[in-house]
Design a protein around this motif. Structure first.
Motif, PDB file in Angstrom:
ATOM      1  N   HIS A   5       0.822  -1.214   0.000  1.00 38.68           N
ATOM      2  CA  HIS A   5       0.000   0.000   0.000  1.00 38.68           C
ATOM      3  C   HIS A   5       0.854   1.261   0.000  1.00 38.68           C
ATOM      4  O   HIS A   5       0.500   2.262  -0.627  1.00 38.68           O
ATOM      5  N   ASP A   8       1.872   1.980  -3.517  1.00 40.60           N
ATOM      6  CA  ASP A   8       0.682   2.425  -4.244  1.00 40.60           C
ATOM      7  C   ASP A   8       0.380   3.887  -3.927  1.00 40.60           C
ATOM      8  O   ASP A   8       0.238   4.720  -4.824  1.00 40.60           O
ATOM      9  N   TYR A   9       0.311   4.226  -2.653  1.00 44.12           N
ATOM     10  CA  TYR A   9       0.003   5.600  -2.250  1.00 44.12           C
ATOM     11  C   TYR A   9       1.091   6.568  -2.707  1.00 44.12           C
ATOM     12  O   TYR A   9       0.800   7.676  -3.166  1.00 44.12           O
ATOM     13  N   ARG A  12       0.714   7.278  -6.391  1.00 42.86           N
ATOM     14  CA  ARG A  12      -0.426   8.186  -6.628  1.00 42.86           C
ATOM     15  C   ARG A  12      -0.049   9.628  -6.315  1.00 42.86           C
ATOM     16  O   ARG A  12      -0.371  10.541  -7.071  1.00 42.86           O
ATOM     17  N   MET A  15       2.330  10.905  -9.011  1.00 44.31           N
ATOM     18  CA  MET A  15       1.606  11.162 -10.264  1.00 44.31           C
ATOM     19  C   MET A  15       0.851  12.488 -10.177  1.00 44.31           C
ATOM     20  O   MET A  15       0.879  13.296 -11.107  1.00 44.31           O
ATOM     21  N   TYR A  16       0.185  12.699  -9.064  1.00 49.43           N
ATOM     22  CA  TYR A  16      -0.596  13.924  -8.854  1.00 49.43           C
ATOM     23  C   TYR A  16       0.317  15.151  -8.842  1.00 49.43           C
ATOM     24  O   TYR A  16       0.057  16.134  -9.530  1.00 49.43           O
ATOM     25  N   LEU A  35      -6.959  12.279  -3.737  1.00 53.62           N
ATOM     26  CA  LEU A  35      -6.546  10.898  -3.979  1.00 53.62           C
ATOM     27  C   LEU A  35      -7.327   9.878  -3.156  1.00 53.62           C
ATOM     28  O   LEU A  35      -7.114   8.681  -3.285  1.00 53.62           O
ATOM     29  N   TRP A 135      -7.319  14.783 -17.213  1.00 51.48           N
ATOM     30  CA  TRP A 135      -6.952  15.013 -15.822  1.00 51.48           C
ATOM     31  C   TRP A 135      -7.999  15.829 -15.069  1.00 51.48           C
ATOM     32  O   TRP A 135      -8.391  15.481 -13.959  1.00 51.48           O
ATOM     33  N   ARG A 142     -14.282  13.785  -8.675  1.00 46.74           N
ATOM     34  CA  ARG A 142     -13.996  13.561  -7.249  1.00 46.74           C
ATOM     35  C   ARG A 142     -14.519  14.725  -6.427  1.00 46.74           C
ATOM     36  O   ARG A 142     -15.129  14.546  -5.397  1.00 46.74           O
TER      37      ARG A 142
END
Length: 149
Positions: A5, A8-9, A12, A15-16, A35, A135, A142
Motif C-alpha cells: 500500500h 501504491d500511495y 499516486r 503522479m498527482y 486521492l 486530468w 472527485r
C-alpha cells in the motif's frame, strides 16, 4: 507480485504532484481529498518521499509539497524498488526457513530474475508516461462527489 500500500500511495502522490508541476504546491489535505487516501497515511508517505528527495516540502503559510527533479527523472522500476523498501520483495527463504533451501532450490532465483525483468521493463517509463488527457475530469468528478456527501 503485489506492491504494498505504501508504494501504491506514493505512486499516486507522485503522479498527482507531477501533473501539477513545480509551480503549484499541494497540501496534505488537498492530496488526501483528491486521492481519497487518509491524511495519516499520507504523512508517512510524504515524509519518506521528502527524505528520499522525491518531493520538496515547505512549512508555513506559503508552504506545501512539490515534485522534485529527482522524481521526474527516475525510472518507474527504480522508483518502485525504492518504495518497496525490500531487497527481496517476492520471496525471502530465510524469514520462515524453507525445507528446500539446503537442496539447491531454484524458485528464489527464478523469482528474483522475474522481479529484475519487471523493474527493467518499468524503467522504460517515467512519471510523465502516466499522464492522463482528461486530468481535470478525473478530479472534477472527485470534487463533485465530495460535495454531494
Amino acid at each position: 507480485m503485489r506492491l504494498n500500500h505504501f508504494t501504491d500511495y506514493s505512486l499516486r502522490v507522485l503522479m498527482y504532484l507531477n501533473k501539477k508541476g513545480k509551480t503549484s504546491s499541494s497540501s496534505l489535505d488537498e492530496l488526501s481529498g483528491a486521492l481519497n487516501i487518509l491524511r495519516n497515511h499520507l504523512i508517512k508517505v510524504v515524509q519518506f518521499l521528502s527524505k528520499e528527495e522525491l518531493v520538496i516540502t515547505k512549512r508555513g503559510k506559503n508552504g506545501g509539497i512539490i515534485i522534485s527533479d529527482k522524481a521526474v527523472g527516475i525510472g518507474l522500476g527504480s522508483l518502485i524498488h525504492l518504495l518497496e523498501q525490500d531487497d527481496t520483495p517476492v520471496i525471502n527463504c530465510h524469514t520462515k526457513p524453507c525445507v528446500f533451501m539446503p537442496y539447491n532450490c531454484k524458485l528464489k532465483s527464478f523469482l528474483d530474475t522475474a522481479y529484475k525483468a519487471f523493474l527493467d521493463s518499468m524503467n522504460e517509463h517515467s512519471l510523465s508516461d502516466l499522464a492522463f488527457n482528461n486530468w481535470e475530469i478525473i478530479f472534477a468528478d472527485r470534487h463533485n462527489a465530495q460535495n454531494h456527501t
